[in-house]
Design a protein around this motif. Structure first.
Motif, PDB file in Angstrom:
ATOM      1  N   GLN A 225       0.698  -1.236  -0.263  1.00 25.91           N
ATOM      2  CA  GLN A 225       0.000   0.031  -0.209  1.00 25.91           C
ATOM      3  C   GLN A 225       0.496   1.395   0.145  1.00 25.91           C
ATOM      4  O   GLN A 225       1.472   1.252   0.853  1.00 25.91           O
ATOM      5  CB  GLN A 225      -0.862  -0.384   1.388  1.00 25.91           C
ATOM      6  N   VAL A 226       0.588   2.314  -0.986  1.00 26.58           N
ATOM      7  CA  VAL A 226       1.558   3.047  -1.142  1.00 26.58           C
ATOM      8  C   VAL A 226       1.027   4.241   0.139  1.00 26.58           C
ATOM      9  O   VAL A 226      -0.502   4.417   0.738  1.00 26.58           O
ATOM     10  CB  VAL A 226       0.845   3.894  -2.669  1.00 26.58           C
ATOM     11  N   TYR A 227       1.774   5.261   1.105  1.00 21.31           N
ATOM     12  CA  TYR A 227       1.178   5.513   1.566  1.00 21.31           C
ATOM     13  C   TYR A 227       0.990   7.053   1.755  1.00 21.31           C
ATOM     14  O   TYR A 227       0.432   7.878   2.597  1.00 21.31           O
ATOM     15  CB  TYR A 227       2.184   5.830   2.655  1.00 21.31           C
ATOM     16  N   GLU A 228       1.336   7.690   0.661  1.00 18.84           N
ATOM     17  CA  GLU A 228       1.332   8.885   0.023  1.00 18.84           C
ATOM     18  C   GLU A 228       1.029   8.994  -1.475  1.00 18.84           C
ATOM     19  O   GLU A 228       1.851   9.562  -2.349  1.00 18.84           O
ATOM     20  CB  GLU A 228       2.638   9.559  -0.017  1.00 18.84           C
ATOM     21  N   PRO A 229      -0.193   9.003  -1.668  1.00 13.73           N
ATOM     22  CA  PRO A 229      -0.418   8.004  -2.668  1.00 13.73           C
ATOM     23  C   PRO A 229      -0.607   9.927  -4.390  1.00 13.73           C
ATOM     24  O   PRO A 229      -0.599  10.060  -4.762  1.00 13.73           O
ATOM     25  CB  PRO A 229      -2.064   8.959  -2.775  1.00 13.73           C
ATOM     26  N   GLU A 230      -0.663  11.069  -3.459  1.00 10.39           N
ATOM     27  CA  GLU A 230      -0.763  11.803  -4.159  1.00 10.39           C
ATOM     28  C   GLU A 230       0.327  13.331  -3.010  1.00 10.39           C
ATOM     29  O   GLU A 230       0.235  12.781  -1.790  1.00 10.39           O
ATOM     30  CB  GLU A 230      -1.721  12.872  -4.442  1.00 10.39           C
ATOM     31  N   PRO A 231       1.297  14.186  -3.875  1.00 10.16           N
ATOM     32  CA  PRO A 231       2.067  15.249  -2.912  1.00 10.16           C
ATOM     33  C   PRO A 231       0.649  15.852  -2.132  1.00 10.16           C
ATOM     34  O   PRO A 231      -0.105  16.722  -2.999  1.00 10.16           O
ATOM     35  CB  PRO A 231       2.394  16.018  -4.093  1.00 10.16           C
ATOM     36  N   GLY A 232       1.515  16.492  -1.213  1.00  9.06           N
ATOM     37  CA  GLY A 232       0.229  17.492  -0.186  1.00  9.06           C
ATOM     38  C   GLY A 232      -0.941  16.519   0.531  1.00  9.06           C
ATOM     39  O   GLY A 232      -1.522  16.450   1.270  1.00  9.06           O
ATOM     40  N   TYR A 233      -0.684  15.357   0.308  1.00  6.75           N
ATOM     41  CA  TYR A 233      -1.462  14.254   1.287  1.00  6.75           C
ATOM     42  C   TYR A 233      -1.957  14.321   2.531  1.00  6.75           C
ATOM     43  O   TYR A 233      -3.581  14.200   3.165  1.00  6.75           O
ATOM     44  CB  TYR A 233      -1.420  12.591   0.145  1.00  6.75           C
ATOM     45  N   TYR A 234      -1.092  14.596   3.169  1.00  4.40           N
ATOM     46  CA  TYR A 234      -1.083  14.770   4.458  1.00  4.40           C
ATOM     47  C   TYR A 234      -1.678  16.111   5.060  1.00  4.40           C
ATOM     48  O   TYR A 234      -1.045  16.436   6.318  1.00  4.40           O
ATOM     49  CB  TYR A 234       0.351  14.482   5.075  1.00  4.40           C
ATOM     50  N   TYR A 235      -1.484  17.074   4.104  1.00  5.19           N
ATOM     51  CA  TYR A 235      -2.050  19.394   4.188  1.00  5.19           C
ATOM     52  C   TYR A 235      -3.051  18.352   5.460  1.00  5.19           C
ATOM     53  O   TYR A 235      -2.763  19.546   6.395  1.00  5.19           O
ATOM     54  CB  TYR A 235      -2.023  19.363   3.098  1.00  5.19           C
ATOM     55  N   GLY A 236      -3.871  18.265   5.041  1.00  9.32           N
ATOM     56  CA  GLY A 236      -5.464  17.611   6.909  1.00  9.32           C
ATOM     57  C   GLY A 236      -4.471  17.515   7.712  1.00  9.32           C
ATOM     58  O   GLY A 236      -5.668  17.217   8.528  1.00  9.32           O
TER      59      GLY A 236
END
Ligand SMILES: [Zn+2]
Length: 134
Positions: free
Chosen positions: A48-59
């Motif tokens: 499983q990819v943990y960061e599917p897109e850049p900025g994913y963890y902004y929220g």
């Protein structure tokens, strides 16, 4: 309740939200400052990819604000018990103390909570790994 398959398990143990086997972080200890911000980029068990897109963890930032209030409030209550009053300065001190003591835990837990909002447990994930897209 804290067994595998529950989101709480994945969050508390900082495990992959999909298979609950692989670690989310390089250093999977909650209170350790060593490399605390280094997240793995995918699960070593189910891919499983943990960061599917850049900025994913902004929220996840908003989740961390919420998590920071818990220890801050605890310190404020302690100060009230000891000195009987809470000043703006003691409030600031409580906030800084919470951040200094719990930053690694807050950082990791907020990311674990965030990824668990979007990815659900799949009991067969560990035995049938996802093809690793790029
Ligand atoms: Zn996994």
């Amino acid at each position: 309740m804290l067994g595998k398959g529950s989101k709480l398990y994945s969050i508390a143990k900082l495990k992959c939200p999909r298979c609950h086997e692989g670690d989310l972080f390089e250093n999977n200890s909650l209170l350790s400052w060593s490399r605390f911000s280094q997240m793995k980029d995918h699960c070593s068990v189910c891919q499983q990819v943990y960061e599917p897109e850049p900025g994913y963890y902004y929220g996840a930032m908003y989740v961390s604000y919420g998590l920071t209030t818990a220890p801050t409030l605890a310190f404020v209550v302690l100060m009230m018990l000891y000195s009987g009053e809470v000043t703006l300065w003691s409030l600031m001190a409580a906030l800084v103390l919470s951040l200094v003591l719990f930053l690694p835990a807050i950082f990791k837990l907020s990311r674990a909570i965030w990824i668990n909002i979007f990815i659900s447990y799949n009991p067969t994930a560990a035995s049938s790994p996802q093809a690793r897209g790029h």
